[in-house]
Design an enzyme around this catalytic site. Structure first.
Site, PDB file in Angstrom:
ATOM      1  N   ASN A  10       0.552  -0.942   0.037  1.00  0.00           N
ATOM      2  CA  ASN A  10      -0.110  -0.060  -0.455  1.00  0.00           C
ATOM      3  C   ASN A  10       0.907   1.173  -0.140  1.00  0.00           C
ATOM      4  O   ASN A  10       1.315   1.665   0.838  1.00  0.00           O
ATOM      5  CB  ASN A  10      -0.175  -0.102   1.305  1.00  0.00           C
ATOM      6  CG  ASN A  10      -1.857   0.843   1.299  1.00  0.00           C
ATOM      7  OD1 ASN A  10      -1.321   2.050   0.883  1.00  0.00           O
ATOM      8  ND2 ASN A  10      -3.006   0.701   1.704  1.00  0.00           N
ATOM      9  N   LYS A  13      -0.071   3.970   2.301  1.00  0.00           N
ATOM     10  CA  LYS A  13       0.507   3.812   3.850  1.00  0.00           C
ATOM     11  C   LYS A  13       2.028   4.013   4.160  1.00  0.00           C
ATOM     12  O   LYS A  13       2.591   4.310   5.249  1.00  0.00           O
ATOM     13  CB  LYS A  13      -0.282   2.116   4.398  1.00  0.00           C
ATOM     14  CG  LYS A  13       0.225   1.721   5.860  1.00  0.00           C
ATOM     15  CD  LYS A  13      -0.293   0.657   5.633  1.00  0.00           C
ATOM     16  CE  LYS A  13      -2.043   0.227   5.988  1.00  0.00           C
ATOM     17  NZ  LYS A  13      -1.440  -1.601   5.922  1.00  0.00           N
ATOM     18  N   ASP A  69      -1.411  -4.502  10.643  1.00  0.00           N
ATOM     19  CA  ASP A  69      -3.178  -4.818  10.440  1.00  0.00           C
ATOM     20  C   ASP A  69      -4.108  -3.570  11.080  1.00  0.00           C
ATOM     21  O   ASP A  69      -3.188  -3.388  12.127  1.00  0.00           O
ATOM     22  CB  ASP A  69      -3.359  -6.205  10.884  1.00  0.00           C
ATOM     23  CG  ASP A  69      -4.209  -6.802   9.974  1.00  0.00           C
ATOM     24  OD1 ASP A  69      -4.407  -6.015   8.798  1.00  0.00           O
ATOM     25  OD2 ASP A  69      -4.772  -7.837  10.114  1.00  0.00           O
ATOM     26  N   THR A  70      -4.530  -2.937  10.501  1.00  0.00           N
ATOM     27  CA  THR A  70      -5.876  -1.985  10.492  1.00  0.00           C
ATOM     28  C   THR A  70      -6.923  -2.742  10.784  1.00  0.00           C
ATOM     29  O   THR A  70      -6.932  -2.833   9.900  1.00  0.00           O
ATOM     30  CB  THR A  70      -4.975  -0.731  10.010  1.00  0.00           C
ATOM     31  OG1 THR A  70      -3.883  -0.385  10.688  1.00  0.00           O
ATOM     32  CG2 THR A  70      -5.858   0.269  10.905  1.00  0.00           C
ATOM     33  N   GLY A 150      -8.777   4.327   2.784  1.00  0.00           N
ATOM     34  CA  GLY A 150      -9.502   3.143   3.730  1.00  0.00           C
ATOM     35  C   GLY A 150     -11.134   4.498   4.344  1.00  0.00           C
ATOM     36  O   GLY A 150     -11.700   4.789   2.973  1.00  0.00           O
ATOM     37  N   TYR A 151     -11.429   4.776   5.325  1.00  0.00           N
ATOM     38  CA  TYR A 151     -12.470   4.825   5.887  1.00  0.00           C
ATOM     39  C   TYR A 151     -12.343   5.894   6.133  1.00  0.00           C
ATOM     40  O   TYR A 151     -13.123   6.983   6.711  1.00  0.00           O
ATOM     41  CB  TYR A 151     -13.369   3.871   7.187  1.00  0.00           C
ATOM     42  CG  TYR A 151     -13.646   2.392   6.999  1.00  0.00           C
ATOM     43  CD1 TYR A 151     -14.602   2.146   6.585  1.00  0.00           C
ATOM     44  CD2 TYR A 151     -12.548   1.198   6.590  1.00  0.00           C
ATOM     45  CE1 TYR A 151     -14.804   0.665   6.045  1.00  0.00           C
ATOM     46  CE2 TYR A 151     -12.507   0.096   6.501  1.00  0.00           C
ATOM     47  CZ  TYR A 151     -14.339  -0.107   6.052  1.00  0.00           C
ATOM     48  OH  TYR A 151     -14.331  -1.604   5.960  1.00  0.00           O
ATOM     49  N   LYS A 172      -2.304  13.986  10.553  1.00  0.00           N
ATOM     50  CA  LYS A 172      -3.489  13.048  10.717  1.00  0.00           C
ATOM     51  C   LYS A 172      -2.577  11.980  11.548  1.00  0.00           C
ATOM     52  O   LYS A 172      -2.545  11.148  13.170  1.00  0.00           O
ATOM     53  CB  LYS A 172      -3.291  12.279   9.678  1.00  0.00           C
ATOM     54  CG  LYS A 172      -4.047  10.086  10.026  1.00  0.00           C
ATOM     55  CD  LYS A 172      -4.277  10.382   8.591  1.00  0.00           C
ATOM     56  CE  LYS A 172      -4.627   8.814   8.332  1.00  0.00           C
ATOM     57  NZ  LYS A 172      -4.635   7.646   7.940  1.00  0.00           N
ATOM     58  N   HIS A 177      -3.864   6.270  14.649  1.00  0.00           N
ATOM     59  CA  HIS A 177      -3.949   5.095  15.294  1.00  0.00           C
ATOM     60  C   HIS A 177      -2.756   4.254  14.812  1.00  0.00           C
ATOM     61  O   HIS A 177      -1.723   3.445  15.744  1.00  0.00           O
ATOM     62  CB  HIS A 177      -4.762   3.818  15.052  1.00  0.00           C
ATOM     63  CG  HIS A 177      -5.554   4.596  13.095  1.00  0.00           C
ATOM     64  ND1 HIS A 177      -5.841   5.245  13.194  1.00  0.00           N
ATOM     65  CD2 HIS A 177      -5.280   3.003  12.770  1.00  0.00           C
ATOM     66  CE1 HIS A 177      -6.158   5.406  11.493  1.00  0.00           C
ATOM     67  NE2 HIS A 177      -6.150   4.344  11.668  1.00  0.00           N
TER      68      HIS A 177
END
Length: 193
Positions: A10, A13, A69-70, A150-151, A172, A177
């Site tokens: 990704n 990311k 992993d998220t 993503g979201y 961000k 997270h």
């Protein structure tokens, strides 16, 4: 400079994490180490998936690496999509489809609280270490912003009035997270370098 492979394909990311490492580590991609296969995510927890990916790269390529992993956990949906966040709407892994399905599933729900959790597993010289980052927030009713992935366009972190997607990457990274988990990873690397 310490070399570390980030076990992801990704690019967004990868760019996010590269900024956080501030040039202190040479970040290698899976492509850089000759890994062209899709890394399996067959576990039923975020911790398990991050471990599976990092361990695979360490054992097959002998490279110090970390994998993450998220998952997005929505309270009113019994913490779904969770470990299935990337493929919530199907194997095509479409961010758009995932968000549309999530918003549809929340239409009749009053509670829109949610949290993002990231687990990072580091394999360093054969030893395993894990780091977790969590951010609480709310799911919006509509998409807002066009940054990130993503979201992010439907998640507003606690204490803010904008979605992750309406924030700059730098902004961000301070509260996210993944940012929290990466800072724990970096602190660990500094202590052990």
């Amino acid at each position: 400079m310490t070399e570390l492979c980030f076990a992801t394909n990704n690019r967004k990311k990868l760019n996010e994490v590269s900024q956080m490492l501030e040039g202190k580590y040479k970040l290698l991609t899976l492509e850089d180490i000759g890994c062209h296969e899709e890394l399996a995510e067959e576990q039923d927890t975020l911790e398990g998936n991050s471990r599976q990916k990092a361990q695979y790269v360490w054992e097959k390529y002998g490279v110090n690496c970390f994998a993450d992993d998220t998952g997005l956990e929505v309270a009113a949906l019994h913490h779904e999509p969770g470990v299935y966040s990337a493929r919530y709407a199907g194997p095509q892994r479409s961010d758009t489809d995932n968000m549309e399905l999530l918003l549809k599933n929340l239409e009749e729900k009053k509670d829109r609280s949610a949290r993002f959790r990231t687990f990072i597993t580091l394999f360093l010289n054969g030893e395993e270490h894990q780091f977790e980052g969590i951010v609480n927030g709310q799911i919006t009713k509509f998409w807002n912003g066009n940054q990130s992935f993503g979201y992010d366009p439907i998640f507003i972190p606690e204490g803010f009035d904008r979605t992750f997607s309406e924030m700059s990457t730098e902004e961000k990274n301070i509260i996210s997270h993944r940012g929290k988990a990466i800072r724990k990873l970096v602190a660990f690397l500094k202590r052990n370098s």
